[in-house]
Design a protein around this motif. Structure first.
Motif, PDB file in Angstrom:
ATOM      1  N   LYS A   3      -8.591   2.763  12.901  1.00  0.00           N
ATOM      2  CA  LYS A   3      -9.311   3.499  11.997  1.00  0.00           C
ATOM      3  C   LYS A   3      -8.516   4.731  11.513  1.00  0.00           C
ATOM      4  O   LYS A   3      -8.356   5.283  10.347  1.00  0.00           O
ATOM      5  CB  LYS A   3     -10.670   4.212  12.706  1.00  0.00           C
ATOM      6  CG  LYS A   3     -11.641   4.906  11.579  1.00  0.00           C
ATOM      7  CD  LYS A   3     -12.811   5.404  12.224  1.00  0.00           C
ATOM      8  CE  LYS A   3     -13.366   6.606  11.517  1.00  0.00           C
ATOM      9  NZ  LYS A   3     -14.610   7.199  12.109  1.00  0.00           N
ATOM     10  N   SER A   7      -6.908   5.859   8.060  1.00  0.00           N
ATOM     11  CA  SER A   7      -7.370   7.111   7.321  1.00  0.00           C
ATOM     12  C   SER A   7      -6.158   8.165   6.840  1.00  0.00           C
ATOM     13  O   SER A   7      -6.528   9.013   6.338  1.00  0.00           O
ATOM     14  CB  SER A   7      -8.348   7.659   8.019  1.00  0.00           C
ATOM     15  OG  SER A   7      -9.555   6.514   8.180  1.00  0.00           O
ATOM     16  N   THR A 290     -23.632   2.686  10.450  1.00  0.00           N
ATOM     17  CA  THR A 290     -22.996   3.910   9.696  1.00  0.00           C
ATOM     18  C   THR A 290     -23.275   5.193  10.775  1.00  0.00           C
ATOM     19  O   THR A 290     -23.927   5.244  11.404  1.00  0.00           O
ATOM     20  CB  THR A 290     -24.291   3.981   8.572  1.00  0.00           C
ATOM     21  OG1 THR A 290     -24.256   2.902   7.748  1.00  0.00           O
ATOM     22  CG2 THR A 290     -24.030   5.405   7.944  1.00  0.00           C
ATOM     23  N   SER A 295     -19.086   7.558   7.741  1.00  0.00           N
ATOM     24  CA  SER A 295     -18.201   6.495   7.835  1.00  0.00           C
ATOM     25  C   SER A 295     -18.965   5.155   7.772  1.00  0.00           C
ATOM     26  O   SER A 295     -20.209   5.091   8.662  1.00  0.00           O
ATOM     27  CB  SER A 295     -17.194   6.450   8.743  1.00  0.00           C
ATOM     28  OG  SER A 295     -16.350   7.557   8.722  1.00  0.00           O
ATOM     29  N   ASP A 296     -18.792   4.277   7.137  1.00  0.00           N
ATOM     30  CA  ASP A 296     -19.556   3.024   7.299  1.00  0.00           C
ATOM     31  C   ASP A 296     -18.430   1.915   7.528  1.00  0.00           C
ATOM     32  O   ASP A 296     -17.355   1.663   7.022  1.00  0.00           O
ATOM     33  CB  ASP A 296     -20.048   2.488   6.017  1.00  0.00           C
ATOM     34  CG  ASP A 296     -21.020   1.404   5.900  1.00  0.00           C
ATOM     35  OD1 ASP A 296     -22.099   1.654   6.459  1.00  0.00           O
ATOM     36  OD2 ASP A 296     -20.545   0.270   5.754  1.00  0.00           O
ATOM     37  N   ILE A 297     -18.895   1.094   8.794  1.00  0.00           N
ATOM     38  CA  ILE A 297     -18.053  -0.092   9.311  1.00  0.00           C
ATOM     39  C   ILE A 297     -18.802  -1.235   9.283  1.00  0.00           C
ATOM     40  O   ILE A 297     -19.966  -1.221   9.726  1.00  0.00           O
ATOM     41  CB  ILE A 297     -17.571   0.556  10.658  1.00  0.00           C
ATOM     42  CG1 ILE A 297     -16.657   1.771  10.752  1.00  0.00           C
ATOM     43  CG2 ILE A 297     -16.735  -0.623  11.411  1.00  0.00           C
ATOM     44  CD1 ILE A 297     -16.381   2.447  12.129  1.00  0.00           C
ATOM     45  N   HIS A 347     -13.956  -0.566   6.467  1.00  0.00           N
ATOM     46  CA  HIS A 347     -14.237   0.944   6.717  1.00  0.00           C
ATOM     47  C   HIS A 347     -14.255   1.549   5.289  1.00  0.00           C
ATOM     48  O   HIS A 347     -13.466   1.492   4.555  1.00  0.00           O
ATOM     49  CB  HIS A 347     -13.166   1.329   7.619  1.00  0.00           C
ATOM     50  CG  HIS A 347     -13.671   3.010   7.556  1.00  0.00           C
ATOM     51  ND1 HIS A 347     -12.503   3.724   7.119  1.00  0.00           N
ATOM     52  CD2 HIS A 347     -14.362   3.813   8.119  1.00  0.00           C
ATOM     53  CE1 HIS A 347     -12.714   5.204   7.340  1.00  0.00           C
ATOM     54  NE2 HIS A 347     -14.071   5.087   8.037  1.00  0.00           N
ATOM     55  N   THR A 348     -15.464   2.263   5.005  1.00  0.00           N
ATOM     56  CA  THR A 348     -15.484   3.341   3.907  1.00  0.00           C
ATOM     57  C   THR A 348     -15.921   4.617   4.175  1.00  0.00           C
ATOM     58  O   THR A 348     -16.728   4.652   5.307  1.00  0.00           O
ATOM     59  CB  THR A 348     -16.613   2.426   3.008  1.00  0.00           C
ATOM     60  OG1 THR A 348     -17.767   2.406   3.273  1.00  0.00           O
ATOM     61  CG2 THR A 348     -16.108   1.226   2.311  1.00  0.00           C
ATOM     62  N   LYS A 349     -15.716   5.570   3.608  1.00  0.00           N
ATOM     63  CA  LYS A 349     -16.103   6.922   3.743  1.00  0.00           C
ATOM     64  C   LYS A 349     -16.230   7.881   2.567  1.00  0.00           C
ATOM     65  O   LYS A 349     -14.897   7.740   1.967  1.00  0.00           O
ATOM     66  CB  LYS A 349     -15.159   7.504   4.962  1.00  0.00           C
ATOM     67  CG  LYS A 349     -15.458   8.928   5.082  1.00  0.00           C
ATOM     68  CD  LYS A 349     -14.976   9.683   6.462  1.00  0.00           C
ATOM     69  CE  LYS A 349     -15.348  11.073   6.560  1.00  0.00           C
ATOM     70  NZ  LYS A 349     -16.730  11.133   6.936  1.00  0.00           N
ATOM     71  N   LYS A 358     -11.464   3.619   1.237  1.00  0.00           N
ATOM     72  CA  LYS A 358     -11.845   2.249   1.591  1.00  0.00           C
ATOM     73  C   LYS A 358     -10.818   1.637   2.276  1.00  0.00           C
ATOM     74  O   LYS A 358      -9.774   1.550   1.904  1.00  0.00           O
ATOM     75  CB  LYS A 358     -12.340   1.398   0.425  1.00  0.00           C
ATOM     76  CG  LYS A 358     -12.680   0.069   0.788  1.00  0.00           C
ATOM     77  CD  LYS A 358     -13.513  -0.648  -0.352  1.00  0.00           C
ATOM     78  CE  LYS A 358     -12.701  -0.876  -1.670  1.00  0.00           C
ATOM     79  NZ  LYS A 358     -13.413  -1.792  -2.561  1.00  0.00           N
TER      80      LYS A 358
END
Length: 746
Positions: A3, A7, A290, A295-297, A347-349, A358
């Protein structure tokens, strides 16, 4: 670790761009916690509005606590939302509702094709694995190896073989196989369980900077469900000893986390005199989380294995003479076995009001073994021409994408930057001669391949009132390495190559009912590593495709939508590796142009009609007139259907038509067209659904796949033909086929 690595790019952007004031932000999901793309949020007083992105996130500036929003999307109930706290991201869930075409509006930042795709998927759910790719308007498929081999694909004047000119992904994970033992771009989608599909994202042509290798005729991305609102089990059974069981089991479904598992097992003997003995097992699990920082994984894991026997492609003369029936075989020892394991992390944030990140990473292992006999006794009059193709591979890849949005006095803009890599490690890629599938007579090729693709792209969207201008550019770098196992010394061959692919698109939204566009771009497809290394000085080892589309989307009445496009696509000189023979064939430049038309009409709240028509004109540029047709290129295709849904009953009558097309360059051999009608119906009550599917309702006699092939066969008296014959070899289409099912949801 992963991650943080993915990022790094986002952190760099954060250092440059800071948040620009407060705004209302959050995410819009369906009842199964899957993101809703293109949900429309409008502020009741100021009419400020926003749309959700590919992950369901939105940012709506210019609002205050206590303000009221209206949230809408086709296929969901309209929702009124009162803003309570601007300091926290919110999660908004929408409830399913009947399709209402009156709610469709065209806007600059939403691809109408994706909206139509969601409509089609809801009104005509995917019922079989063969239906998956058919969700792309104008795309036709053909199966010719017992159900276990990847389908042959036809789109926009292309015989794409098994995926050479269409980019296919699932949750961002590539399906196309580079330098495959059977053919370049080989795409086996059978690891995807139809009931887990949430949406189908597609576009035709080489116009998207974030889509790379194989995206010439277009791309298709299948997105699986984030979660389930219910569990279900279903059992199907029908003609040809077919049986299928599916289980979808909800484990978690709350505001912060989701998890489910899905299973599928099917078996089928097929209509052939020699049983296909086909079986396939699919296992899949998906988990989403979430985090407190927004962040969403999501993590997807799946496993698939399949095995089958096949009767192969048979020559017309053997059927016409009465030697075999159309469901008979000259070599019934064909078949294969394949498997694939996948791990995919997404992964999105939403970093701040302007910055969205993303990331995805994936790892797959894959095994493949296929036995075929296309020419029977042409090469070997004693043992026959059966071949074996096999390989095992591991694929690793990752991509990081950052999107920055902002406003200025004249409008809005979005800047997107992405970087990624894909590495394929292919071992024991082999072509061998076999007999009766149990003895190896000789090995033509065997080697290890390492192919790497590193890429970067920039995509810019400029929104000026009603006009959207979308320039983009993509750079791909390839490294090829091949170690021939048939040579005694270790002497690997290697080469590098790069290609630049610019794009420029204009979308003008006249009003919510009229949108016109002009798209242009350059795409490419890579060639097999063995082709590249045989032609190290040729500039076309990464042949490019030059495309343009001119068209529009028109809402002619509240419940009638028409879309159309005039298009052109030209391909450079390329060299093709023919996996069935282990040789390299030179091809020439080609040009294709055509028309796409689509219609969606809702007669009332429960009757829905759709239709798609395509015309394609495909020619080889370097060959003389009359000898420049492109074999098997479709010319006219039509698909359409009538769907009904009311009071628990759902049904659809669907038709597809493929016109006769040339099977060779001078049209002296013709591949026959066909018209097939399918019917399905179901009724839901309490927690049960019962129904049926009928394929080929009229029991039409049709040829699903056809090739102009030179072969030599053994006659009923045991003697070989005196000389080879070149003619149509075909796999018959399935006759009338009934399947009944029952489903229980809980």
């Amino acid at each position: 670790m992963l991650k943080n690595l993915l990022s790094l790019l986002a952190i760099a952007f954060v250092g440059v761009f800071s948040a620009h004031g407060q705004a209302f932000k959050g995410r819009v999901l369906d009842s199964g916690s899957s993101p809703i793309i293109g949900a429309y949020l409008i502020h009741g007083d100021s009419e400020h509005h926003a749309h959700t992105n590919d992950s369901g996130y939105f940012v709506l500036p210019g609002v205050s606590a206590g303000d009221t929003l209206q949230i809408s999307h086709i296929g969901f109930e309209r929702q009124v939302y009162v803003i309570e706290d601007l300091t926290k991201e919110v999660t908004i869930r929408m409830k399913d509702a009947a399709i209402e075409l009156g709610e469709v509006v065209f806007s600059q930042d939403i691809n109408p094709l994706n909206t139509l795709s969601r409509i089609d998927l809801k009104t005509n759910p995917v019922n079989t694995s063969q239906d998956i790719l058919r969700k792309v308007p104008g795309l036709f498929i053909g199966q010719h190896a017992g159900g276990g081999k990847a389908e042959q694909i036809f789109l926009r004047g292309f015989d794409i073989d098994h995926g050479t000119d269409i980019n296919i992904t699932v949750d961002g994970m590539p399906v196309n196989m580079v330098s495959h033992a059977h053919g370049q771009g080989y795409s086996d989608l059978h690891f995807l369980i139809p009931e887990t599909i949430e949406r189908v994202d597609f576009d035709k042509g080489p116009y998207n900077a974030d889509k790379g290798n194989f995206a010439t005729a277009g791309y298709v991305n299948f997105q699986t469900k984030r979660g389930l609102d219910k569990s279900s089990v279903s059992v199907q059974g029908g003609s040809f000893n077919s049986m299928r069981t599916v289980g979808l089991f909800k484990l978690i479904n709350d505001t912060k986390s989701n998890a489910y598992i899905a299973t599928e097992y099917l078996s089928n003997d097929g209509p052939f005199e020699s049983s296909q003995n086909f079986s396939r097992l699919n296992l899949m699990g998906k988990y989403g989380l979430t985090l407190e920082d927004g962040s969403d994984i999501s993590l997807l894991a799946s496993y698939f294995t399949s095995k089958w026997d096949a009767s192969g492609q048979i020559p017309v003369r053997a059927v016409e003479s009465g030697q075999i029936t159309e469901f008979g075989a000259l070599d019934d020892t064909e078949g294969g076995v394949t498997s694939r394991m996948n791990l995919a992390l997404n992964h999105t944030k939403l970093v701040n009001d302007r910055l969205f990140v993303k990331n995805n990473a994936y790892y797959s292992t894959y095994d493949f073994e296929l036995f075929s006999n296309f020419t029977f006794f042409l090469e070997d009059s004693i043992n026959g021409d059966q071949i074996r193709q096999r390989e095992n591979r591991a694929i690793f890849g990752a991509e990081s994408q950052v999107t920055y949005t902002n406003t200025f006095s004249g409008g809005d803009y979005a800047l997107q930057f992405g970087v990624g890599l894909r590495n394929d490690f292919i071992r024991d890629n082999e072509l061998a001669g076999t007999k009766n599938r149990d003895s190896v007579r000789f090995v033509t090729q065997r080697g290890d391949i390492t192919e790497s693709n590193y890429y970067s792209y920039v995509n810019f969207d400029l929104f000026l009132n009603k006009l959207r201008i979308n320039p983009g550019i993509r750079v791909d770098y390839f490294k090829y390495l091949y170690q021939d196992q048939l040579t005694p010394e270790y002497d690997p061959a290697s080469l590098t190559a790069a290609v630049v692919s610019p794009k420029l698109n204009f979308i003008y939204t006249v009003n919510p009912s009229v949108q016109v566009f002009l798209k242009s771009g350059i795409g490419f497809h890579s060639n097999d590593t063995r082709v590249v290394l045989e032609r190290p000085n040729n500039e076309s080892i990464l042949p490019r495709g030059f495309g343009a589309d001119l068209g529009g989307n028109f809402k002619l009445s509240p419940r009638l939508i028409v879309n159309g496009a005039l298009w052109y696509l030209g391909l450079e000189q390329e060299f093709v590796y023919v996996g069935d023979a282990g040789i390299v064939e030179a091809g020439g430049r080609t040009a294709r142009r055509g028309v796409d038309l689509g219609l969606r009409w809702q007669a009332n709240n429960w009757i829905y009609l759709d239709g798609d028509f395509t015309y394609s004109y495909a020619r080889s540029i370097d060959d003389p007139e009359g000898d420049n047709l492109i074999p098997l290129a479709p010319r006219i295709t039509t698909t359409g259907g009538l769907s009904v849904e009311k009071n628990g009953f759902a049904g659809a009558l669907r038709a597809r038509y493929l016109q006769d097309r040339p099977a060779n360059e001078d049209n002296s051999v013709v591949a026959e067209g066909y018209t097939i009608l399918d019917l399905n119906a179901s009724y839901s009550f309490n927690n049960f659904t019962v129904g049926f599917f009928i394929q080929n309702l009229l029991n039409s006699d049709w040829k699903e796949t056809q090739f102009d092939t030179e072969s030599r066969i053994r006659l009923p008296n045991g003697q070989l033909e005196s000389s080879p014959v070149s003619e149509i070899h075909f796999t018959p289409g399935t006759p009338f086929n009934f399947t009944g099912f029952v489903k229980f949801s809980f």
